[in-house]
Design an enzyme around this catalytic site. Structure first.
Site, mmCIF file in Angstrom:
data_model
loop_
_atom_site.group_PDB
_atom_site.id
_atom_site.type_symbol
_atom_site.label_atom_id
_atom_site.label_comp_id
_atom_site.label_asym_id
_atom_site.label_seq_id
_atom_site.Cartn_x
_atom_site.Cartn_y
_atom_site.Cartn_z
ATOM 1 N N LYS A 20 0.839 -1.199 0.000
ATOM 2 C CA LYS A 20 0.000 0.000 0.000
ATOM 3 C C LYS A 20 0.885 1.264 0.000
ATOM 4 O O LYS A 20 2.102 1.175 0.214
ATOM 5 C CB LYS A 20 -0.931 -0.059 1.216
ATOM 6 C CG LYS A 20 -1.905 -1.254 1.171
ATOM 7 C CD LYS A 20 -2.776 -1.343 2.425
ATOM 8 C CE LYS A 20 -3.749 -2.507 2.366
ATOM 9 N NZ LYS A 20 -4.606 -2.588 3.583
ATOM 10 N N TYR A 60 -12.303 -2.825 -3.055
ATOM 11 C CA TYR A 60 -12.810 -2.892 -1.675
ATOM 12 C C TYR A 60 -14.333 -2.802 -1.606
ATOM 13 O O TYR A 60 -14.883 -2.394 -0.580
ATOM 14 C CB TYR A 60 -12.175 -1.780 -0.832
ATOM 15 C CG TYR A 60 -10.742 -2.075 -0.408
ATOM 16 C CD1 TYR A 60 -10.433 -3.204 0.355
ATOM 17 C CD2 TYR A 60 -9.698 -1.207 -0.736
ATOM 18 C CE1 TYR A 60 -9.124 -3.471 0.764
ATOM 19 C CE2 TYR A 60 -8.383 -1.479 -0.319
ATOM 20 C CZ TYR A 60 -8.115 -2.606 0.428
ATOM 21 O OH TYR A 60 -6.822 -2.869 0.838
ATOM 22 N N ASN A 123 -1.711 -0.244 7.340
ATOM 23 C CA ASN A 123 -1.183 -1.589 7.599
ATOM 24 C C ASN A 123 -0.354 -2.175 6.451
ATOM 25 O O ASN A 123 -0.174 -3.375 6.340
ATOM 26 C CB ASN A 123 -2.285 -2.533 8.080
ATOM 27 C CG ASN A 123 -3.386 -2.735 7.067
ATOM 28 O OD1 ASN A 123 -3.298 -2.248 5.943
ATOM 29 N ND2 ASN A 123 -4.422 -3.462 7.448
ATOM 30 N N HIS A 126 -1.649 -5.619 1.397
ATOM 31 C CA HIS A 126 -2.899 -6.343 1.168
ATOM 32 C C HIS A 126 -2.588 -7.755 0.692
ATOM 33 O O HIS A 126 -1.633 -7.955 -0.062
ATOM 34 C CB HIS A 126 -3.736 -5.640 0.090
ATOM 35 C CG HIS A 126 -4.836 -6.511 -0.450
ATOM 36 N ND1 HIS A 126 -6.059 -6.629 0.184
ATOM 37 C CD2 HIS A 126 -4.891 -7.350 -1.531
ATOM 38 C CE1 HIS A 126 -6.812 -7.492 -0.493
ATOM 39 N NE2 HIS A 126 -6.127 -7.941 -1.539
ATOM 40 N N GLU A 137 -8.970 -10.498 -8.038
ATOM 41 C CA GLU A 137 -8.158 -9.303 -7.814
ATOM 42 C C GLU A 137 -7.019 -9.191 -8.833
ATOM 43 O O GLU A 137 -6.716 -8.092 -9.302
ATOM 44 C CB GLU A 137 -7.630 -9.299 -6.372
ATOM 45 C CG GLU A 137 -8.767 -9.106 -5.364
ATOM 46 C CD GLU A 137 -8.357 -9.340 -3.914
ATOM 47 O OE1 GLU A 137 -7.171 -9.662 -3.660
ATOM 48 O OE2 GLU A 137 -9.220 -9.201 -3.023
HETATM 49 P P1 IDP Z 1 -7.454 -7.370 5.534
HETATM 50 O O1 IDP Z 1 -6.671 -6.350 4.734
HETATM 51 O O2 IDP Z 1 -6.623 -7.905 6.675
HETATM 52 O O3 IDP Z 1 -8.042 -8.457 4.680
HETATM 53 P P2 IDP Z 1 -10.147 -6.257 5.749
HETATM 54 O O4 IDP Z 1 -11.059 -6.421 6.904
HETATM 55 O O5 IDP Z 1 -10.470 -6.970 4.475
HETATM 56 O O6 IDP Z 1 -8.658 -6.601 6.249
HETATM 57 O O7 IDP Z 1 -10.070 -4.697 5.456
HETATM 58 C C1 IDP Z 1 -9.430 -4.233 4.298
HETATM 59 C C2 IDP Z 1 -8.585 -3.020 4.642
HETATM 60 O O8 IDP Z 1 -9.441 -1.968 5.078
HETATM 61 C C3 IDP Z 1 -7.622 -3.216 5.822
HETATM 62 O O9 IDP Z 1 -6.408 -3.859 5.441
HETATM 63 C C4 IDP Z 1 -7.388 -1.780 6.237
HETATM 64 O O10 IDP Z 1 -6.501 -1.100 5.336
HETATM 65 C C5 IDP Z 1 -8.789 -1.191 6.061
HETATM 66 N N1 IDP Z 1 -9.542 -1.247 7.313
HETATM 67 C C6 IDP Z 1 -10.216 -2.312 7.831
HETATM 68 N N2 IDP Z 1 -10.792 -1.993 9.005
HETATM 69 C C7 IDP Z 1 -10.476 -0.700 9.238
HETATM 70 C C8 IDP Z 1 -10.772 0.218 10.316
HETATM 71 O O11 IDP Z 1 -11.449 -0.112 11.301
HETATM 72 N N3 IDP Z 1 -10.262 1.468 10.188
HETATM 73 C C9 IDP Z 1 -9.515 1.866 9.117
HETATM 74 N N4 IDP Z 1 -9.219 1.045 8.100
HETATM 75 C C10 IDP Z 1 -9.684 -0.220 8.151
HETATM 76 MG MG MG Z 2 -9.575 -8.380 3.256
#
Ligand code: IDP
Ligand code: MG
Length: 160
Positions: A20, A60, A123, A126, A137
């Site tokens: 990212k 997303y 984070n 992805h 994807e």
């Molecule tokens: P993942 O990336 O571990 O699969 P997902 O739940 O699919 O997690 O969420 C996708 C992305 O959305 C996360 O990696 C993060 O960048 C963002 N995200 C998820 N939950 C939150 C939140 O509570 N606050 C801000 N960003 C979030």
């Molecule tokens: Mg995810």
């Protein structure tokens, strides 16, 4: 497909892995790619790419009703990302383990997020959550001809 007789093509998966914009800005591209290389997966596609808003929204789309969705789209489109297609048996689940939990404070040390990040909204990486989403994807982020069909000479040293 590879020298190993027991590995059949149907069990080979692909995962879409993306560094990212924070990972790119923080100079973590080499470190993150290294972890997948060292594990022993095969890199089939790689590019630096400025993601348009509509693509981020499509990628997303399952999260479109979440309160953080607008911020997530802004984040993903805030600078270049590194798009990758990684291949291997079990690559989807294994990549998720290498990446670690969504919240970096809960991600285990030794994982990418556990070692390199502190907040869910930043984070750094992805990874696809299922083989079907891996396919979806990769088709979404790569155009025809952008993936390379090749075999690594290391395969017999990784798979018996
Ligand atoms: P993942 O990336 O571990 O699969 P997902 O739940 O699919 O997690 O969420 C996708 C992305 O959305 C996360 O990696 C993060 O960048 C963002 N995200 C998820 N939950 C939150 C939140 O509570 N606050 C801000 N960003 C979030
Ligand atoms: Mg995810």
């Amino acid at each position: 497909r590879v020298s190993a007789g027991r590995i059949v093509a149907s069990s080979v998966e692909q995962s879409y892995i993306m560094i990212k914009p924070d990972g790119v800005q923080r100079g973590l591209v080499g470190e993150i790619i290294s972890r997948f290389e060292k594990k022993g997966f095969l890199l089939k596609g790689l590019k630096l790419f400025q993601c348009p808003k509509d693509l981020a929204q499509e990628h997303y789309k399952d999260l479109k009703d979440k309160p953080f969705f607008p911020g997530l789209i802004e984040y993903i489109t805030s600078g270049p990302v590194v798009c990758m297609a990684w291949e291997g048996v079990g690559v989807v689940a294994s990549a998720r383990k290498l990446i670690g939990a969504t919240n970096p404070l809960q991600a285990e040390p030794g994982t990418i997020r556990g070692d390199l990040a502190v907040q869910t909204g930043r984070n750094v990486v992805h990874g696809s959550d299922s083989p079907d989403n891996g396919k979806r994807e990769i088709a979404l982020w790569f155009k025809e001809g952008e993936l390379c069909e090749w075999e690594s000479v290391l395969t017999p040293w990784l798979i018996e």
